[in-house]
Design a protein around this motif. Structure first.
Motif, mmCIF file in Angstrom:
data_model
loop_
_atom_site.group_PDB
_atom_site.id
_atom_site.type_symbol
_atom_site.label_atom_id
_atom_site.label_comp_id
_atom_site.label_asym_id
_atom_site.label_seq_id
_atom_site.Cartn_x
_atom_site.Cartn_y
_atom_site.Cartn_z
ATOM 1 N N TYR A 107 0.842 -1.199 0.000
ATOM 2 C CA TYR A 107 0.000 0.000 0.000
ATOM 3 C C TYR A 107 0.874 1.245 0.000
ATOM 4 O O TYR A 107 0.640 2.203 -0.740
ATOM 5 C CB TYR A 107 -0.932 -0.002 1.217
ATOM 6 N N SER A 108 1.895 1.206 0.839
ATOM 7 C CA SER A 108 2.761 2.377 0.960
ATOM 8 C C SER A 108 3.460 2.678 -0.375
ATOM 9 O O SER A 108 3.489 3.832 -0.827
ATOM 10 C CB SER A 108 3.789 2.122 2.063
ATOM 11 N N GLY A 159 3.172 7.435 6.711
ATOM 12 C CA GLY A 159 3.710 8.736 7.076
ATOM 13 C C GLY A 159 4.001 9.714 5.955
ATOM 14 O O GLY A 159 4.667 10.722 6.188
ATOM 15 N N ALA A 160 3.472 9.479 4.748
ATOM 16 C CA ALA A 160 3.755 10.419 3.653
ATOM 17 C C ALA A 160 3.184 11.804 3.965
ATOM 18 O O ALA A 160 3.863 12.830 3.780
ATOM 19 C CB ALA A 160 3.184 9.882 2.338
ATOM 20 N N LEU A 161 1.959 11.837 4.450
ATOM 21 C CA LEU A 161 1.349 13.130 4.778
ATOM 22 C C LEU A 161 1.990 13.729 6.032
ATOM 23 O O LEU A 161 2.187 14.946 6.118
ATOM 24 C CB LEU A 161 -0.164 12.942 4.957
ATOM 25 N N SER A 162 2.353 12.864 6.974
ATOM 26 C CA SER A 162 3.055 13.359 8.180
ATOM 27 C C SER A 162 4.347 14.060 7.777
ATOM 28 O O SER A 162 4.702 15.112 8.330
ATOM 29 C CB SER A 162 3.412 12.201 9.116
ATOM 30 N N ALA A 163 5.059 13.474 6.809
ATOM 31 C CA ALA A 163 6.327 14.064 6.368
ATOM 32 C C ALA A 163 6.094 15.428 5.728
ATOM 33 O O ALA A 163 6.852 16.377 5.969
ATOM 34 C CB ALA A 163 7.022 13.122 5.385
ATOM 35 N N ALA A 164 5.044 15.529 4.933
ATOM 36 C CA ALA A 164 4.749 16.816 4.285
ATOM 37 C C ALA A 164 4.386 17.875 5.319
ATOM 38 O O ALA A 164 4.779 19.043 5.202
ATOM 39 C CB ALA A 164 3.614 16.631 3.279
ATOM 40 N N LEU A 165 3.646 17.469 6.354
ATOM 41 C CA LEU A 165 3.279 18.412 7.418
ATOM 42 C C LEU A 165 4.521 18.846 8.196
ATOM 43 O O LEU A 165 4.708 20.026 8.504
ATOM 44 C CB LEU A 165 2.259 17.757 8.358
ATOM 45 N N ARG A 166 5.381 17.874 8.515
ATOM 46 C CA ARG A 166 6.643 18.192 9.199
ATOM 47 C C ARG A 166 7.481 19.152 8.354
ATOM 48 O O ARG A 166 8.037 20.134 8.869
ATOM 49 C CB ARG A 166 7.430 16.904 9.435
ATOM 50 N N ASP A 167 7.562 18.887 7.051
ATOM 51 C CA ASP A 167 8.371 19.745 6.179
ATOM 52 C C ASP A 167 7.840 21.173 6.142
ATOM 53 O O ASP A 167 8.572 22.105 5.810
ATOM 54 C CB ASP A 167 8.404 19.171 4.754
ATOM 55 N N ARG A 168 6.544 21.339 6.458
ATOM 56 C CA ARG A 168 5.951 22.683 6.489
ATOM 57 C C ARG A 168 6.024 23.300 7.884
ATOM 58 O O ARG A 168 5.386 24.311 8.147
ATOM 59 C CB ARG A 168 4.501 22.613 6.007
ATOM 60 N N GLY A 169 6.729 22.642 8.788
ATOM 61 C CA GLY A 169 6.989 23.249 10.094
ATOM 62 C C GLY A 169 6.053 22.829 11.201
ATOM 63 O O GLY A 169 6.142 23.355 12.321
ATOM 64 N N ALA A 170 5.145 21.872 10.925
ATOM 65 C CA ALA A 170 4.247 21.413 11.989
ATOM 66 C C ALA A 170 4.989 20.493 12.946
ATOM 67 O O ALA A 170 5.960 19.830 12.563
ATOM 68 C CB ALA A 170 3.052 20.682 11.382
ATOM 69 N N VAL A 171 4.504 20.448 14.168
ATOM 70 C CA VAL A 171 5.012 19.497 15.163
ATOM 71 C C VAL A 171 4.028 18.332 15.150
ATOM 72 O O VAL A 171 2.918 18.440 15.664
ATOM 73 C CB VAL A 171 5.066 20.141 16.565
ATOM 74 N N VAL A 172 4.437 17.224 14.511
ATOM 75 C CA VAL A 172 3.476 16.182 14.158
ATOM 76 C C VAL A 172 3.578 14.992 15.102
ATOM 77 O O VAL A 172 4.669 14.539 15.454
ATOM 78 C CB VAL A 172 3.713 15.698 12.706
#
Ligand SMILES: C[S@@+](CC[C@H](N)C(=O)[O-])C[C@H]1O[C@@H](n2cnc3c(N)ncnc32)[C@H](O)[C@@H]1O
Length: 245
Positions: free
Chosen positions: A24-25, A62-75
């Motif tokens: 799936y990943s 974690g693909a979306l988690s990575a994108a959020l982290r890259d935008r500065g979120a604390v995920v």
């Protein structure tokens, strides 16, 4: 975690994401529906997340988690599948706290611990959204947002024949095969009104209901599928908010 995760003795392991985690990943890393539609649409709805504490519920690999982290979120990422969390851990390292949590159980976080909850393509696995939404509201700070996406009712209700009662809470199963491994998934269908009523019953205020277009960058990469996806609904996206104090 205590709870309702499938046990080894279960005759059928429905929604066994462990079994298909790798496949799936890999399949959803760069595909049209996830990489050029669901993830960019969710990120667009989230906007500027820099510095925000984001709970990614159903984080998969974690693909979306990575994108959020890259935008500065604390995920913080949570998922019921140990296999998915292992892949997410490999991708994200120490950048994102990961926990194995079934969304039908209480969330192991303090009240008001997050500014945003992102529940991308996960609520439609749940028969009853009530307890889960109540928990998401609890862990959100006043003014916080839940950004959620699910199968669009038009798709969910036309997927099987005979077509079910649109207004009933019904489920259907579907076999997903990735890299030769099959898992039976059970999806729950809810009318649009049942979804919005569940959000408001949990104390959220509806902010956005969205039927976004795929990223135009995908037009040349997937010409036929792009045409199909841009002319018919696939997922439905919501932003709902906890009223400020
Ligand atoms: C379709 S994937 C969503 C991936 C990711 N949110 C995204 O949009 O890229 C669904 C994920 O939800 C997880 N999931 C399904 N039912 C769950 C439950 N009851 N509790 C927690 N996670 C669940 C699965 O293990 C899987 O990783």
């Amino acid at each position: 975690m205590p709870g309702r995760l499938p046990q080894p003795a279960d005759p059928v392991r429905v929604n066994d994401y462990d079994r298909i985690a790798e496949g799936y990943s890999a399949a959803t890393e760069d595909n049209l529906v996830n990489a050029y539609y669901a993830r960019p649409a969710t990120l667009a709805l989230a906007g500027d997340v820099a510095g925000r504490r984001v709970l990614h519920a159903g984080c998969a690999s974690g693909a979306l988690s990575a994108a959020l982290r890259d935008r500065g979120a604390v995920v913080t990422g949570i998922d019921a599948s140990a296999g998915m969390l292992a892949l997410a851990g490999r991708r994200l390292g120490d950048d994102v706290a990961l926990h194995r949590v079934d969304l039908r159980d209480p969330l192991p976080f303090d009240d008001g611990a997050f500014d945003d909850v992102i529940a991308s393509l996960v609520l439609h696995y749940l028969e009853d959204w009530g307890p889960t939404l109540a928990e998401m509201r609890r862990v959100l700070t006043p003014g916080g947002r839940l950004i959620a996406s699910v199968d669009h009712p038009i798709v969910a209700y036309t997927f099987t024949e005979p077509r079910p009662d649109y207004f009933a809470n019904t489920s259907y199963t579907f076999d997903w095969t990735f890299e030769g491994r099959t898992s039976t998934m059970r999806f729950w269908r809810k009318s649009l009104h049942a979804m919005t009523a569940a959000f408001t019953a949990a104390g959220f205020r509806l902010s956005v209901i969205s039927e976004p277009q795929p990223d135009p960058a995908a037009r040349e990469l997937f010409p036929d599928d792009f045409q199909a996806l841009s002319t018919s609904p696939c997922f439905l996206f919501f932003v709902v908010e906890v009223p400020p104090l």
